[in-house]
Design an enzyme around this catalytic site. Structure first.
Site, PDB file in Angstrom:
ATOM      1  N   HIS A 115      -0.815  -0.694  11.886  1.00 24.17           N
ATOM      2  CA  HIS A 115      -1.335  -1.271  10.637  1.00 24.17           C
ATOM      3  C   HIS A 115      -0.768  -2.676  10.413  1.00 24.17           C
ATOM      4  O   HIS A 115      -0.249  -2.997   9.339  1.00 24.17           O
ATOM      5  CB  HIS A 115      -0.990  -0.358   9.458  1.00 24.17           C
ATOM      6  CG  HIS A 115      -1.836  -0.592   8.235  1.00 24.17           C
ATOM      7  ND1 HIS A 115      -2.093   0.392   7.310  1.00 24.17           N
ATOM      8  CD2 HIS A 115      -2.483  -1.700   7.786  1.00 24.17           C
ATOM      9  CE1 HIS A 115      -2.846  -0.089   6.338  1.00 24.17           C
ATOM     10  NE2 HIS A 115      -3.098  -1.363   6.605  1.00 24.17           N
ATOM     11  N   ASP A 144      -6.092   0.114  14.377  1.00 24.30           N
ATOM     12  CA  ASP A 144      -4.910  -0.455  13.738  1.00 24.30           C
ATOM     13  C   ASP A 144      -4.521   0.330  12.494  1.00 24.30           C
ATOM     14  O   ASP A 144      -3.362   0.327  12.107  1.00 24.30           O
ATOM     15  CB  ASP A 144      -5.162  -1.917  13.363  1.00 24.30           C
ATOM     16  CG  ASP A 144      -3.973  -2.539  12.638  1.00 24.30           C
ATOM     17  OD1 ASP A 144      -2.886  -2.606  13.254  1.00 24.30           O
ATOM     18  OD2 ASP A 144      -4.122  -2.948  11.475  1.00 24.30           O
ATOM     19  N   THR A 153       0.798  -1.225   0.000  1.00 25.61           N
ATOM     20  CA  THR A 153       0.000   0.000   0.000  1.00 25.61           C
ATOM     21  C   THR A 153       0.829   1.272   0.000  1.00 25.61           C
ATOM     22  O   THR A 153       0.300   2.349  -0.241  1.00 25.61           O
ATOM     23  CB  THR A 153      -0.927   0.030   1.236  1.00 25.61           C
ATOM     24  OG1 THR A 153      -0.137  -0.078   2.432  1.00 25.61           O
ATOM     25  CG2 THR A 153      -1.925  -1.104   1.189  1.00 25.61           C
ATOM     26  N   ARG A 170      -9.407   0.608   6.787  1.00 28.30           N
ATOM     27  CA  ARG A 170      -8.579   1.688   6.276  1.00 28.30           C
ATOM     28  C   ARG A 170      -8.726   2.876   7.217  1.00 28.30           C
ATOM     29  O   ARG A 170      -9.819   3.155   7.714  1.00 28.30           O
ATOM     30  CB  ARG A 170      -8.995   2.089   4.854  1.00 28.30           C
ATOM     31  CG  ARG A 170      -8.504   1.133   3.779  1.00 28.30           C
ATOM     32  CD  ARG A 170      -6.994   1.239   3.619  1.00 28.30           C
ATOM     33  NE  ARG A 170      -6.454   0.350   2.603  1.00 28.30           N
ATOM     34  CZ  ARG A 170      -5.948  -0.855   2.846  1.00 28.30           C
ATOM     35  NH1 ARG A 170      -5.963  -1.327   4.087  1.00 28.30           N
ATOM     36  NH2 ARG A 170      -5.437  -1.584   1.874  1.00 28.30           N
ATOM     37  N   GLU A 195      -1.082   7.929   7.744  1.00 21.21           N
ATOM     38  CA  GLU A 195       0.066   7.076   8.073  1.00 21.21           C
ATOM     39  C   GLU A 195       1.262   7.478   7.206  1.00 21.21           C
ATOM     40  O   GLU A 195       1.096   7.767   6.029  1.00 21.21           O
ATOM     41  CB  GLU A 195      -0.278   5.600   7.800  1.00 21.21           C
ATOM     42  CG  GLU A 195      -1.325   5.029   8.718  1.00 21.21           C
ATOM     43  CD  GLU A 195      -1.644   3.564   8.371  1.00 21.21           C
ATOM     44  OE1 GLU A 195      -0.871   2.943   7.590  1.00 21.21           O
ATOM     45  OE2 GLU A 195      -2.649   3.046   8.857  1.00 21.21           O
ATOM     46  N   THR A 212      -1.796  -7.180  -1.253  1.00 18.52           N
ATOM     47  CA  THR A 212      -2.698  -6.658  -0.227  1.00 18.52           C
ATOM     48  C   THR A 212      -4.138  -6.907  -0.658  1.00 18.52           C
ATOM     49  O   THR A 212      -4.422  -7.107  -1.845  1.00 18.52           O
ATOM     50  CB  THR A 212      -2.513  -5.138  -0.043  1.00 18.52           C
ATOM     51  OG1 THR A 212      -2.781  -4.477  -1.292  1.00 18.52           O
ATOM     52  CG2 THR A 212      -1.097  -4.807   0.407  1.00 18.52           C
ATOM     53  N   GLY A 267      -3.337  -7.504   9.861  1.00 17.91           N
ATOM     54  CA  GLY A 267      -3.284  -8.568   8.870  1.00 17.91           C
ATOM     55  C   GLY A 267      -1.907  -9.174   8.682  1.00 17.91           C
ATOM     56  O   GLY A 267      -1.697  -9.956   7.755  1.00 17.91           O
ATOM     57  N   TYR A 268      -0.980  -8.856   9.578  1.00 16.90           N
ATOM     58  CA  TYR A 268       0.413  -9.257   9.380  1.00 16.90           C
ATOM     59  C   TYR A 268       0.749 -10.579  10.071  1.00 16.90           C
ATOM     60  O   TYR A 268       1.594 -10.643  10.963  1.00 16.90           O
ATOM     61  CB  TYR A 268       1.344  -8.157   9.896  1.00 16.90           C
ATOM     62  CG  TYR A 268       1.657  -7.084   8.880  1.00 16.90           C
ATOM     63  CD1 TYR A 268       0.731  -6.749   7.896  1.00 16.90           C
ATOM     64  CD2 TYR A 268       2.857  -6.392   8.903  1.00 16.90           C
ATOM     65  CE1 TYR A 268       1.002  -5.764   6.970  1.00 16.90           C
ATOM     66  CE2 TYR A 268       3.141  -5.403   7.975  1.00 16.90           C
ATOM     67  CZ  TYR A 268       2.208  -5.089   7.016  1.00 16.90           C
ATOM     68  OH  TYR A 268       2.477  -4.120   6.091  1.00 16.90           O
ATOM     69  N   ASP A 312     -23.879  -4.246   5.225  1.00 16.23           N
ATOM     70  CA  ASP A 312     -23.141  -4.319   3.959  1.00 16.23           C
ATOM     71  C   ASP A 312     -24.084  -3.885   2.842  1.00 16.23           C
ATOM     72  O   ASP A 312     -24.706  -4.722   2.177  1.00 16.23           O
ATOM     73  CB  ASP A 312     -22.619  -5.736   3.717  1.00 16.23           C
ATOM     74  CG  ASP A 312     -21.545  -5.788   2.650  1.00 16.23           C
ATOM     75  OD1 ASP A 312     -21.754  -5.183   1.578  1.00 16.23           O
ATOM     76  OD2 ASP A 312     -20.493  -6.411   2.884  1.00 16.23           O
TER      77      ASP A 312
END
Length: 336
Positions: free
Chosen positions: A254, A232, A46, A208, A237, A67, A257-258, A147
């Protein structure tokens, strides 16, 4: 073939060396128009803004981003320029589930949250949001799903955002960043959103940074409109709002997802897309280094924190907020 690659993408070098000898690895925010002008492909995260300024006049015909999100890619420009791009939907859904599971366990342990008496609202029910729904079901929470694109497509079981603001004790965001149009998510959680809350929920954002407006969530924390926030992903950023960092319950750089598993999924999917585009017949086989035999399966609510505690990442970021990018770039990937 020349390929320019973000140097923080793991598990990729050996495979690329079998495709071409002409591979250039650079920090994502140091990939420039000069470095890509004679490249055939670009593999990014990103931090690389794939837009006209970067790509005009280059040979690039393929962009693979390792990503889920792709808001760093100017998709309209790529379409006009004949550049194909591919992202990795769902690649790190398990990692984000692990992160949220740990957060919910901390809320239970430290804040007295009783899952069976807690209503959780999930905004965005794609790959990640669906995993969070399954997690909440296992914890016997009451669940509300929001959604609008899926609801407008005729699917059932969704509630509008007003219902979530009326009834939820926790609201967690898992949407892409959409800046315009009917399904705009930019500043979805703005002043009006926080003013409309009937309870004082915990806000979780792992989607995001721009989905939750910084000033609005900070004012909501100060004014007691929400009980806590877990952030997060941040606006601006790596230059994050330090006042918000000190106000939140948990703030991380961030990295929700790591996980090693999620990163491997993203790398594999990106390499498969690259090979398909360039008609390269190669079987992609990647392995996580030193993968534990017991690294798969579902953690119970009692042992998740022994495997991963996001407060450790929060402590590190609090100590060195100026190193946001360094912490993120050198993050020790956790096992799911």
């Amino acid at each position: 073939m020349k390929i320019v690659v973000d140097n923080k993408i793991p598990y990729i070098r050996e495979t690329l060396s079998r495709i071409t000898e002409d591979v250039v690895y650079l920090p994502g925010n140091e990939i420039t128009a000069e470095s890509v002008k004679d490249a055939d492909a670009l593999i990014t995260r990103t931090r690389t803004k794939c837009n006209r300024q970067l790509l005009k006049g280059s040979k690039v015909k393929f962009i693979g981003t390792a990503t889920i999100g792709f808001d760093h890619i100017d998709t309209e420009y790529c379409k006009d320029a004949g550049i194909t791009w591919k992202n990795c939907p769902g690649c790190n859904a398990g990692a984000v589930e692990q992160y949220v599971h740990a957060v919910l366990s901390l809320l239970k342990k430290e804040k007295g949250m009783i899952p069976e008496k807690t209503c959780i609202g999930i905004v965005g029910v794609g790959h990640v949001g669906s995993r969070i729904r399954e997690l909440a079901e296992r914890m016997h929470m009451r669940i509300l799903l929001n959604d609008p694109p899926r609801e407008d497509n005729g699917e059932k079981g969704f509630a509008d955002l007003k219902t979530l603001t009326n009834e939820c004790d926790i609201i967690t965001f898992h949407t892409p960043l959409i800046t315009v149009g009917k399904y705009k998510t930019l500043h979805l959680a703005d002043k009006d959103f926080f003013d409309s809350l009937h309870k004082k929920p915990v806000i979780i954002n792992t989607s995001r940074g721009e989905v939750v407006e910084t000033g609005a969530v900070l004012d909501a924390l100060k004014g007691g409109k929400i009980s806590d926030a877990v952030i997060d992903v941040w606006e601006n950023e790596p230059n994050i709002n330090l006042e918000l960092l000190h106000k939140v319950y948990i703030g991380t750089p961030h990295i929700a997802g790591y996980s090693a598993d999620g990163k491997l999924n993203a790398t594999r999917m990106t390499l498969e897309s690259l090979c398909k585009f360039f008609n390269i017949n190669m079987k992609i086989k990647l392995d996580i280094e030193n993968k534990n035999e017991d690294s798969s399966g579902t953690c119970t609510n009692d042992d998740i924190l022994s495997k991963y505690n996001p407060k450790d990442d929060y402590s590190l970021l609090l100590s060195h907020p100026e190193d946001f990018e360094k912490i993120r770039g050198n993050y020790k990937l956790r096992k799911e």
